[in-house]
Design an enzyme around this catalytic site. Structure first.
Site, PDB file in Angstrom:
ATOM      1  NE  ARG A 167      -3.593  -2.140   2.810  1.00 53.64           N
ATOM      2  CZ  ARG A 167      -3.336  -3.299   3.418  1.00 53.64           C
ATOM      3  NH1 ARG A 167      -2.136  -3.522   3.941  1.00 53.64           N
ATOM      4  NH2 ARG A 167      -4.255  -4.235   3.504  1.00 53.64           N
ATOM      5  CE  LYS A 219      -7.534  -0.387   5.350  1.00 52.60           C
ATOM      6  NZ  LYS A 219      -8.267  -0.477   4.072  1.00 52.60           N
ATOM      7  CG  HIS A 226      -3.943   1.838  -4.288  1.00 48.79           C
ATOM      8  ND1 HIS A 226      -3.422   1.310  -3.116  1.00 48.79           N
ATOM      9  CD2 HIS A 226      -5.143   1.237  -4.471  1.00 48.79           C
ATOM     10  CE1 HIS A 226      -4.281   0.432  -2.628  1.00 48.79           C
ATOM     11  NE2 HIS A 226      -5.327   0.375  -3.423  1.00 48.79           N
ATOM     12  NE  ARG A 247      -2.870  -2.967  -1.702  1.00 49.26           N
ATOM     13  CZ  ARG A 247      -2.597  -3.905  -0.790  1.00 49.26           C
ATOM     14  NH1 ARG A 247      -1.365  -4.353  -0.665  1.00 49.26           N
ATOM     15  NH2 ARG A 247      -3.548  -4.386  -0.017  1.00 49.26           N
ATOM     16  CG  HIS A 262      -6.760  -7.582   1.025  1.00 53.39           C
ATOM     17  ND1 HIS A 262      -7.009  -7.858  -0.304  1.00 53.39           N
ATOM     18  CD2 HIS A 262      -6.375  -6.274   1.060  1.00 53.39           C
ATOM     19  CE1 HIS A 262      -6.790  -6.768  -1.029  1.00 53.39           C
ATOM     20  NE2 HIS A 262      -6.416  -5.811  -0.226  1.00 53.39           N
ATOM     21  CE1 TYR A 308      -6.215  -4.894  -6.159  1.00 57.85           C
ATOM     22  CE2 TYR A 308      -7.134  -6.105  -4.313  1.00 57.85           C
ATOM     23  CZ  TYR A 308      -6.389  -5.052  -4.787  1.00 57.85           C
ATOM     24  OH  TYR A 308      -5.823  -4.175  -3.908  1.00 57.85           O
TER      25      TYR A 308
END
Length: 273
Positions: free
Chosen positions: A142, A167, A236, A239, A262, A271
């Site tokens: 990220r 994250k 981004h 990614r 994630h 995605y």
């Protein structure tokens, strides 16, 4: 028809309970509508159901209409059910579903770069720019994680990058290739800054998101990316690009989820659109 094994399959795959239940119900509604045994279902049946859901949406005068995203979730549930049957060896063929393009799909589109464009970026990039590409594309970081990378997070001998605080403060370990190791060695050998940050700007302080985006857009211009696309591409996008390329090359969704860091499979599934 007992769809409980499908529900259990989704839970094992890592979907949340609520999502698994919704997928389960979507397939139940579809099978009830189509009046066929699961192994008799064709892609044409799914297209017919898709058109039915769109018509049903248009006819809901006194009710809140179904969003196009909700219709897509119905279709995705059927696709997942087809994958379930295939993995359980109930069938030898997956449903090949390609929905017609809709104006609503712009809500889901994220600008990504092709493999050829990625290769071109690497070919013209100087060493500092290559490190940026390695982190954003090669490691799928990220932007916030990229900004936070320190020299001490690179383990050259083990060929590992440690993201100590991603994250939700989630720590993860990302392996990198021998080529990336060589580039890290060249870069660190030339790097004279005593800053903790791996990448610094012209003032010798940690590079921030806008500087990374500026560097990327300069590279995009050099390889001839069209001017109308460049404003849509950011760090981004790299990614998103690597995630898309991994999926296209057959990496299971669960592994892509772990690579990207994630928590939920639902996030990674973005995605697949």
């Amino acid at each position: 028809m007992d769809l409980k094994p499908f529900y259990d399959y989704l839970l094992i795959k890592g979907y949340k309970e609520e999502t698994s239940r919704n997928r389960y119900l979507n397939v139940l509604y579809f099978l009830d509508f189509i009046k066929k045994e699961p192994l008799e279902i064709t892609a044409q049946d799914v297209y017919f159901y898709y058109d039915y859901l769109k018509q049903k949406t248009a006819q809901r005068k006194h009710q809140k209409p179904l969003k196009h995203s909700s219709i897509l979730h119905h279709i995705r549930s059927i696709e997942l059910y087809s994958i379930f049957l295939f993995e359980m060896k109930k069938t030898t063929e997956l449903l090949q579903i390609k929905l017609p393009k809709s104006k609503y799909e712009d809500d889901f589109v994220r600008e990504i770069l092709s493999l050829n464009e990625i290769e071109q970026l690497y070919e013209i990039a100087e060493i500092k720019q290559k490190i940026m590409l390695h982190l954003a594309y090669g490691c799928g970081l990220r932007v916030s994680e990229l900004v936070a990378v320190n020299k001490e997070d690179i383990y050259l001998k083990e060929q590992l990058l440690i993201v100590p605080k991603g994250k939700f403060s989630k720590r993860r370990i990302i392996p990198f290739t021998s080529k990336m190791k060589d580039d890290f060695l060249v870069f660190l050998d030339k790097e004279t800054s005593n800053q903790q940050a791996l990448l610094t700007n012209s003032k010798g302080v940690r590079m921030q998101q806008w500087t990374y985006n500026k560097m990327l857009k300069e590279l995009l211009k050099q390889i001839g990316v069209s001017t109308h696309r460049i404003p849509k591409i950011s760090m981004h996008s790299l990614r998103h690009s690597v995630a898309t390329h991994l999926l296209e090359n057959g990496m299971p969704l669960e592994q892509v989820r772990d690579f990207l860091g994630h928590d939920q499979l639902e996030t990674t599934q973005i995605y697949t659109h």
